[in-house]
Write a protein that holds these residues in place. Structure first.
Motif, PDB file in Angstrom:
ATOM      1  N   SER A 156     -11.522 -10.153 -11.431  1.00 62.00           N
ATOM      2  CA  SER A 156     -12.913 -10.263 -10.998  1.00 62.00           C
ATOM      3  C   SER A 156     -13.062 -10.652  -9.532  1.00 62.00           C
ATOM      4  CB  SER A 156     -13.656 -11.279 -11.876  1.00 62.00           C
ATOM      5  OG  SER A 156     -13.029 -12.541 -11.788  1.00 62.00           O
ATOM      6  N   GLY A 159     -11.208  -7.967  -5.452  1.00 59.54           N
ATOM      7  CA  GLY A 159     -11.669  -6.891  -4.587  1.00 59.54           C
ATOM      8  C   GLY A 159     -10.972  -5.576  -4.853  1.00 59.54           C
ATOM      9  N   GLU A 163      -9.464  -3.590  -8.222  1.00 59.11           N
ATOM     10  CA  GLU A 163      -9.942  -2.283  -8.676  1.00 59.11           C
ATOM     11  C   GLU A 163      -8.771  -1.333  -8.916  1.00 59.11           C
ATOM     12  OE1 GLU A 163     -12.616  -1.298  -5.573  1.00 59.11           O
ATOM     13  OE2 GLU A 163     -14.080  -2.831  -6.122  1.00 59.11           O
ATOM     14  N   ALA A 196     -17.885  -7.108 -16.424  1.00 56.60           N
ATOM     15  CA  ALA A 196     -18.001  -5.869 -15.646  1.00 56.60           C
ATOM     16  C   ALA A 196     -16.651  -5.184 -15.469  1.00 56.60           C
ATOM     17  CB  ALA A 196     -18.617  -6.165 -14.286  1.00 56.60           C
ATOM     18  N   GLU A 197     -15.572  -5.970 -15.317  1.00 53.77           N
ATOM     19  CA  GLU A 197     -14.253  -5.363 -15.114  1.00 53.77           C
ATOM     20  C   GLU A 197     -13.813  -4.571 -16.338  1.00 53.77           C
ATOM     21  OE1 GLU A 197     -14.996  -7.907 -12.020  1.00 53.77           O
ATOM     22  OE2 GLU A 197     -14.961  -8.519 -14.135  1.00 53.77           O
ATOM     23  N   THR A 222     -21.905  -0.793 -16.194  1.00 52.03           N
ATOM     24  CA  THR A 222     -21.190  -1.573 -15.173  1.00 52.03           C
ATOM     25  C   THR A 222     -22.128  -1.967 -14.043  1.00 52.03           C
ATOM     26  OG1 THR A 222     -19.134  -0.372 -15.671  1.00 52.03           O
ATOM     27  CG2 THR A 222     -19.221  -1.568 -13.588  1.00 52.03           C
ATOM     28  N   ARG A 226     -23.213  -5.631 -12.705  1.00 47.00           N
ATOM     29  CA  ARG A 226     -22.980  -6.045 -11.318  1.00 47.00           C
ATOM     30  C   ARG A 226     -23.650  -5.022 -10.403  1.00 47.00           C
ATOM     31  NH1 ARG A 226     -16.970  -7.458  -9.836  1.00 47.00           N
ATOM     32  NH2 ARG A 226     -17.330  -8.787 -11.632  1.00 47.00           N
ATOM     33  N   TRP A 229     -22.114  -3.535  -6.907  1.00 47.12           N
ATOM     34  CA  TRP A 229     -20.684  -3.201  -6.851  1.00 47.12           C
ATOM     35  C   TRP A 229     -20.524  -1.773  -6.345  1.00 47.12           C
ATOM     36  CZ3 TRP A 229     -16.936  -4.063 -11.598  1.00 47.12           C
ATOM     37  CH2 TRP A 229     -15.612  -4.080 -11.133  1.00 47.12           C
ATOM     38  N   GLN A 230     -19.913  -1.636  -5.181  1.00 48.44           N
ATOM     39  CA  GLN A 230     -19.891  -0.334  -4.520  1.00 48.44           C
ATOM     40  C   GLN A 230     -18.948   0.671  -5.193  1.00 48.44           C
ATOM     41  OE1 GLN A 230     -20.197  -0.183  -0.117  1.00 48.44           O
ATOM     42  NE2 GLN A 230     -20.001  -2.418  -0.205  1.00 48.44           N
ATOM     43  N   SER A 231     -17.804   0.216  -5.653  1.00 49.77           N
ATOM     44  CA  SER A 231     -16.825   1.168  -6.203  1.00 49.77           C
ATOM     45  C   SER A 231     -17.362   1.931  -7.414  1.00 49.77           C
ATOM     46  CB  SER A 231     -15.523   0.453  -6.539  1.00 49.77           C
ATOM     47  OG  SER A 231     -14.880   0.049  -5.351  1.00 49.77           O
TER      48      SER A 231
END
Length: 614
Positions: A156, A159, A163, A196-197, A222, A226, A229-231
């Protein structure tokens, strides 16, 4: 040097390097394609791994492992190497023992050794993945899922590195039977509905399994868990670009409105717009990213490519130079800068940049490009000689050199010699698709229609999803024959595959013009010119407008095309033919073939041209 030789005369407790070589590729071995594996153990390394020095027992097991491997007795090798792993607790020896056990499908030993490796190096997630994989292979699903879930939950605060771990977990699970693995994993993570992960890992698994409905549901969940979260937002954006491009702008604009500082997302959006040939919109996003951070390397590089696509060479060069200043080891940028100099006919500058490419990875590409510089400075034969003297080691390199010779001969209008190079290449590599494509285009340029059609149809048979092959043949039939129905069918097929490709849109406009549907032709040609500011597209559109009676706009379009490319032969000929305002509606001259072997950005590999038709 064999281990026995190296150990002669050396005290067992001395700080020596030991290399147990397990020759899995030796004669009689069941998996003869495997290369020699090796690992080194020094007294210092052994001390860090748990042993204070190399013991006689440890050296004995290493020696037995090597001898057994050389004899092809892999079971004895893995047993000896496993004992050495437990004795040394050296992560390299343990990892080597794991690899050998995996190859022998000794799953229980893999589990035991992987546990040891995870204990020695607990921060390396690959060790935990290896253990989980071995557990899954032996049907021990419950501990495997527990391990993977615990690993995912630990990411978490990590970063981008975290990911990558989530992606690795998803890739590992995707190797399991596809029908059951996603429902099983979702059931296993049900106790943590707000994590979220774990939800993203499930989304990544669904994406790997091409289960799109599940992916959309999970990626949306997801982002609910979050929101910034950009990814995962980038994953959703890419999926929309591929599956529902009309929905992409609404999602992207909404995300950026809510999170205007999402730089990675904005740059990714700009790249996707560039990929879709929406260059104005792409630049809008990339420039916004650069206003926030003038040194954003990804935005600098991507915007340079967009400017290059728009033929704005000064801005492309400026951006790429700035990128290189921030990333001085980037030989990819050096190759791009050299290409821009060549397009600007600044050959001395291009040569200087190419000679500064130092990395082994890009040296060959730099030398191939240098041939163009040499040809313009010392004559085409000097450039050809430089290409033929290059050392080539792979089929791709052979093809690259052939295509670059073809390019040089065409650039100097030596078409017969270009054809001879391609003919010889196809004798050496029969049916090679890049060589077929380029010879087919050259054949059309030389009015060798039969050869053109034969090469393109062979390529279509090899690659039925090659839109450029359909387009090239369709355009040539429309331009050089009266087989217009057949041409329309081929170009329609190409356009279905690549609906926004400017050259295929141009072909569709041209075939409709030849059929006599001038209105539809103008519509397609306008769309093509909106995507690509190209002089030959301008020639076609101007001619269609002229025939439709709109001579004033035709002149404006031709004027724009001449500004883009003052020496374009097709455009100049079209303007001459209509300068007397004597339009008979006859078809335009055959366009000059411009497909050549070029290095696409940002990679610099051999390929046939991205320009898809004559």
């Amino acid at each position: 040097m064999p281990l026995v030789k190296r150990l002669q005369g050396v005290a067992l407790a001395a700080a020596v390097a030991v290399t147990p070589a397990l020759l899995l590729g030796c004669a009689g071995a069941p998996d003869g394609g495997h290369a020699r594996e090796s690992s080194a153990l020094s007294a210092h390394d052994a001390e860090r791994g748990g042993k204070s020095a190399l013991s006689a027992e440890l050296l004995y097991d290493l020696l037995l492992a090597e001898i057994a491997g050389q004899r092809g007795d892999h079971q004895a090798a893995v047993e000896s190497l496993s004992r050495a792993a437990y004795l040394s607790r050296d992560r390299r020896i343990v990892a080597q023992a794991v690899r050998l056990a995996v190859r022998l499908k000794d799953h229980q030993r893999v589990i035991e050794l992987s546990r040891l490796l995870a204990a020695i190096d607990p921060h390396n997630f690959r060790n935990q993945l290896a253990l989980a994989n071995a557990q899954l292979e032996t049907g021990q699903d419950a501990p495997a899922f527990a391990l993977l879930i615990d690993l995912a939950r630990q990411q978490s605060a990590k970063g981008a590195e975290g990911e990558q771990v989530l992606q690795a977990i998803a890739s590992l699970l995707a190797k399991q039977p596809a029908a059951q693995i996603l429902p099983r994993f979702r059931a296993e993570i049900a106790p943590w509905p707000d994590n979220a992960e774990l939800t993203l890992t499930a989304a990544l698994l669904a994406l790997e399994l091409q289960q799109n409905d599940a992916f959309r549901e999970l990626i949306d969940r997801t982002l609910q868990l979050r929101p910034g979260w950009q990814s995962p937002a980038m994953l959703k954006l890419t999926h929309l670009a591929d599956a529902s491009p009309a929905q992409m702008p609404a999602f992207a604009d909404g995300f950026l409105k809510q999170f205007p500082a999402a730089q990675r997302f904005r740059i990714h959006y700009g790249r996707l717009l560039h990929r879709a040939d929406k260059n104005t919109e792409s630049l809008s996003q990339l420039e916004a990213a650069l206003r926030r951070d003038p040194q954003a390397s990804d935005a600098l590089f991507s915007s340079a490519l967009v400017y290059l696509k728009q033929d704005n060479l000064p801005k492309a060069l400026k951006r790429m130079r700035k990128f290189l200043a921030l990333n001085p080891h980037s030989d990819t940028a050096r190759l791009a800068i050299a290409d821009i100099h060549i397009l600007r006919r600044e050959f001395a500058a291009a040569g200087a940049v190419l000679r500064s490419v130092a990395s082994h990875e890009y040296h060959f590409d730099a030398q191939v490009t240098l041939a163009t510089v040499i040809a313009h400075q010392s004559g085409v034969e000097a450039g050809i000689r430089h290409l033929r003297e290059l050392a080539v080691h792979t089929e791709d390199e052979v093809v690259h050199v052939i295509l670059e010779q073809d390019l040089l001969y065409r650039e100097f209008d030596l078409l017969e010699r270009a054809k001879a190079v391609l003919d010889d290449g196809l004798e050496r590599l029969p049916g090679h698709p890049d060589l077929l494509y380029n010879r087919g285009l050259l054949a059309a340029q030389m009015n060798l229609l039969e050869l053109h059609e034969r090469d393109m149809r062979e390529l279509i048979e090899q690659q039925p999803d090659n839109a450029h092959a359909y387009n090239a043949l369709g355009y040539t039939l429309a331009d050089q024959t009266e087989r217009l129905d057949e041409a329309l069918e081929l170009i329609t097929t190409a356009l279905e595959m690549l609906p926004n490709d400017p050259f295929i849109l141009d072909s569709m406009g041209w075939v409709n013009f030849r059929i006599g549907d001038t209105g539809k032709a103008i519509d397609y040609l306008r769309r093509a010119l909106a995507v690509k500011k190209d002089a030959e597209i301008a020639a076609h559109l101007g001619e269609a407008l002229w025939v439709a009676g709109n001579k004033r706009e035709a002149r404006e379009i031709w004027k724009q095309g001449k500004a883009w490319s003052p020496d374009n032969a097709t455009l100049l000929d079209t303007m001459r033919r209509f300068s007397g305002e004597n339009s008979s509606g006859v078809r335009g001259i055959r366009r000059t073939l411009t497909a050549v072997a070029v290095r696409p950005f940002p990679s610099s590999s051999s390929s046939s041209s991205s320009h898809p038709h004559p």
